[in-house]
Design an enzyme around this catalytic site. Structure first.
Site, short mmCIF file in Angstrom:
data_model
loop_
_atom_site.label_atom_id
_atom_site.label_comp_id
_atom_site.label_asym_id
_atom_site.label_seq_id
_atom_site.Cartn_x
_atom_site.Cartn_y
_atom_site.Cartn_z
N ASN A 1 -6.65 1.50 2.94
CA ASN A 1 -7.36 2.76 3.15
C ASN A 1 -6.97 3.82 2.14
O ASN A 1 -7.77 4.69 1.78
CB ASN A 1 -7.09 3.27 4.58
CG ASN A 1 -7.66 2.37 5.65
OD1 ASN A 1 -8.49 1.50 5.37
ND2 ASN A 1 -7.21 2.55 6.87
N ASN B 1 -12.22 -0.98 -0.58
CA ASN B 1 -11.51 -1.47 0.60
C ASN B 1 -12.26 -1.09 1.87
O ASN B 1 -12.59 0.08 2.06
CB ASN B 1 -10.10 -0.88 0.67
CG ASN B 1 -9.39 -1.25 1.96
OD1 ASN B 1 -8.90 -2.36 2.12
ND2 ASN B 1 -9.32 -0.31 2.91
N GLU B 2 -12.57 -2.07 2.69
CA GLU B 2 -13.12 -1.85 4.04
C GLU B 2 -14.20 -0.77 4.05
O GLU B 2 -14.20 0.13 4.90
CB GLU B 2 -12.00 -1.52 5.03
CG GLU B 2 -11.05 -2.68 5.25
CD GLU B 2 -10.03 -2.43 6.36
OE1 GLU B 2 -9.97 -1.31 6.90
OE2 GLU B 2 -9.27 -3.37 6.69
N TYR C 1 -6.35 -8.84 12.11
CA TYR C 1 -5.04 -8.63 12.71
C TYR C 1 -5.12 -9.01 14.18
O TYR C 1 -6.15 -8.82 14.82
CB TYR C 1 -4.60 -7.16 12.59
CG TYR C 1 -4.45 -6.68 11.17
CD1 TYR C 1 -3.27 -6.88 10.47
CD2 TYR C 1 -5.49 -6.00 10.55
CE1 TYR C 1 -3.13 -6.42 9.15
CE2 TYR C 1 -5.37 -5.54 9.24
CZ TYR C 1 -4.18 -5.76 8.55
OH TYR C 1 -4.05 -5.31 7.26
N GLN D 1 1.72 -6.30 5.52
CA GLN D 1 2.04 -6.10 4.12
C GLN D 1 3.37 -6.76 3.80
O GLN D 1 3.77 -7.68 4.52
CB GLN D 1 2.02 -4.62 3.81
CG GLN D 1 0.63 -4.00 4.00
CD GLN D 1 0.56 -2.54 3.59
OE1 GLN D 1 1.40 -2.01 2.89
NE2 GLN D 1 -0.48 -1.86 4.08
N GLU E 1 0.85 -1.19 0.00
CA GLU E 1 0.00 0.00 0.00
C GLU E 1 0.88 1.24 0.00
O GLU E 1 2.01 1.21 0.51
CB GLU E 1 -0.90 0.00 1.24
CG GLU E 1 -1.84 1.20 1.33
CD GLU E 1 -2.83 1.07 2.49
OE1 GLU E 1 -3.67 1.98 2.63
OE2 GLU E 1 -2.77 0.08 3.23
N GLU F 1 -6.24 -9.38 3.83
CA GLU F 1 -5.41 -8.69 4.84
C GLU F 1 -5.37 -9.57 6.08
O GLU F 1 -6.41 -9.86 6.67
CB GLU F 1 -5.96 -7.32 5.21
CG GLU F 1 -5.74 -6.24 4.16
CD GLU F 1 -6.08 -4.84 4.67
OE1 GLU F 1 -5.89 -4.58 5.89
OE2 GLU F 1 -6.53 -4.01 3.85
#
Length: 505
Positions: free
Chosen positions: A73, A173-174, A245, A350, A28, A293
């Protein structure tokens, strides 16, 4: 000594074919992932395009098949057109997701070049925060259409006559997260994702699309979000995403190492939701999962809160991983393999510097973090068919969980190589764990090697000055007799037991 853990593996009891893309990663425009990570024109080891060759070498060793880009993001406020054309004419922009300045010196064409050098395909995320269907169809045309149209001819004008042929695309994304630029309700996102999917596939019917699932299992809208989004998009998309996460802020290692059980439950819940929508729509299509992710993330939280805004590529999310982090990453990789029938893509988030297996110094060295090793082993040796693991293991309880097995394990059968690989983590931080693996259905086997990642200090880390403080060895004690593997798994260890199948009755 702990009670013996036992595992039975049968060559005909198959979970599913392992899609190599479960060993994907993510880059990212965040922190030093791009600038100072993969791209550093002034570095002595950079190539003619400014890409660090030492980083490329480490990435190629991982055999990373697909890389998600450009966010995250970041993508919800990104205009991909800022990153194409001559570099000297590209605009600097305020980047609102991470409050930095984006110089746009790396964009679509540059990243496509880097991925070719890395041997990876691109998973491109389109902006559904501040943009929509029109912008998404334009980038597909620019990237994939052969020529003769405005956008495809512009690509050729920029020096790329041949299409990039990007196969895999994320629809935002999200979008369930209030932190996201252009945050939407499930209904709002479902509608725009549906319309965007339609026009993207009209431009290129060969592409695959990933709809945004929940940002985490802890979102209050989970799993209603998935049900609503899929109700709108089911005929038009191929995957739904999952993100998670884990951290160990309470320094409770026993609970931390058990977090992969929550990952298993998350996957099962999303599968159940997908299958509910399938039944509701009387569809013949089975929705697959993209766990695009996942990682350990918590070490850098305090430092990130102190960063001054509006810098170019400040150090952000630079978690320095220790040995226990590598153990949980190993358990999470095993979780992905245990669901290989439905999880067909996954991206460790990442790849470089930002919550990453690879770290660099600006102008200096590159090195492997502790989590590099389980990722490497799974990617290189975990190709083939994931097999159902029938496991008996001693268990333990934590403050949050009960009946946590000390043994976390799975096996993969690579028929082309005539190999079986057993991946195993011993969660016991005090004692070695005796293990027996029954492989009688394979006939005769011999041991190739038993790789072990172990360290007496759970908090041990690798640094630029001590890059090999935590690294695997080939001193594992596994042995094979009558296709029964016996091993003593070191306390708090990641194990890779590789076997050659010599005959099969």
């Amino acid at each position: 000594m702990s009670a013996t853990a036992k595992m039975i593996v049968d060559k005909d009891f198959i979970i599913g074919e392992v899609d190599k893309r479960i060993y994907g990663s993510f880059i990212e425009h965040l922190g030093r992932a791009v600038y100072g990570g993969i791209y550093e024109p002034d570095h002595p080891l950079s190539d003619e395009q400014g890409f660090r060759t030492d980083v490329l070498e480490l990435v190629r060793s991982l055999q990373t098949p697909i890389i998600r880009y450009p966010g995250g993001n970041f993508v919800s406020g990104y205009d991909w057109k800022d990153g194409i054309g001559p570099k000297e004419s590209r605009k600097k922009r305020l980047e609102l997701a991470w409050r930095t300045v984006e110089p746009n010196q790396v964009g679509l064409n540059d990243f496509a070049d880097w991925c070719k050098k890395a041997g990876a395909d691109i998973m491109w995320a389109v902006n559904l925060g501040t943009q929509g269907p029109e912008d998404a169809r334009s980038i597909v045309e620019y990237s994939n259409h052969p020529g003769g149209t405005y956008w495809s001819d512009l690509r050729a004008h920029h020096g790329y006559k041949e299409p990039h042929a990007i196969k895999t695309w994320c629809l935002g994304n999200e979008m369930d997260g209030p932190w996201q630029i252009g945050h939407k309700t499930a209904e709002e996102y479902g509608r725009i994702a549906c319309e965007t999917a339609k026009v993207m596939k009209w431009v290129d019917p060969s592409i695959e699309l990933v709809a945004c699932g929940s940002s985490s299992r802890g979102m209050v809208t989970f799993p209603d979000w998935e049900a609503t989004v899929l109700d709108h998009t089911y005929p038009h998309v191929d995957y739904i995403s999952l993100h998670t996460y884990y951290g160990n802020k309470q320094n409770d290692t026993a609970t931390f190492l058990a977090r992969s059980l929550q990952m298993d439950d998350f996957i099962r819940s999303v599968i159940a939701t997908c299958d509910y929508v399938k039944a509701k729509k009387r569809s013949k299509k089975t929705m697959m999962l993209s766990f695009d992710e996942w990682n350990v993330w918590y070490h850098s939280n305090e430092a990130d809160a102190k960063i001054e805004p509006w810098q170019i590529a400040p150090p952000q999310l630079e978690d320095i991983y220790n040995h226990e982090d590598a153990l949980l990453v190993g358990c999470m990789l095993i979780s992905l393999l245990k669901h290989a029938d439905r999880v067909k893509m996954a991206c460790m988030a990442q790849l470089v510097n930002v919550i990453a297996p690879i770290m660099t110094q600006t102008g200096g060295k590159a090195w492997k973090q502790t989590i590099y090793y389980p990722y490497l082993h799974a990617s290189v040796f975990g190709r083939g068919k994931a097999l159902v693991p029938l496991i008996q293991s001693p268990k333990y309880d934590t403050k949050e969980m009960t009946d946590v097995p000390y043994l976390e394990a799975v096996a993969v059968h690579n028929e082309e190589q005539s190999e079986v690989t057993v991946f195993a983590v011993n969660r016991d931080t005090d004692n070695a764990l005796p293990l027996q693996v029954d492989l009688r259905s394979f006939g005769s086997c011999r041991l190739i090697e038993h790789i072990v990642l172990e360290h007496d200090d759970l908090k041990a880390v690798n640094t630029a000055d001590e890059p090999d403080r935590v690294k695997p060895n080939n001193n594992g004690n596994a042995s094979v007799a009558d296709c029964i593997v016996s091993a003593m798994l070191s306390k708090a260890s990641w194990n890779v037991i590789r076997l050659k199948v010599q005959s099969c009755d």
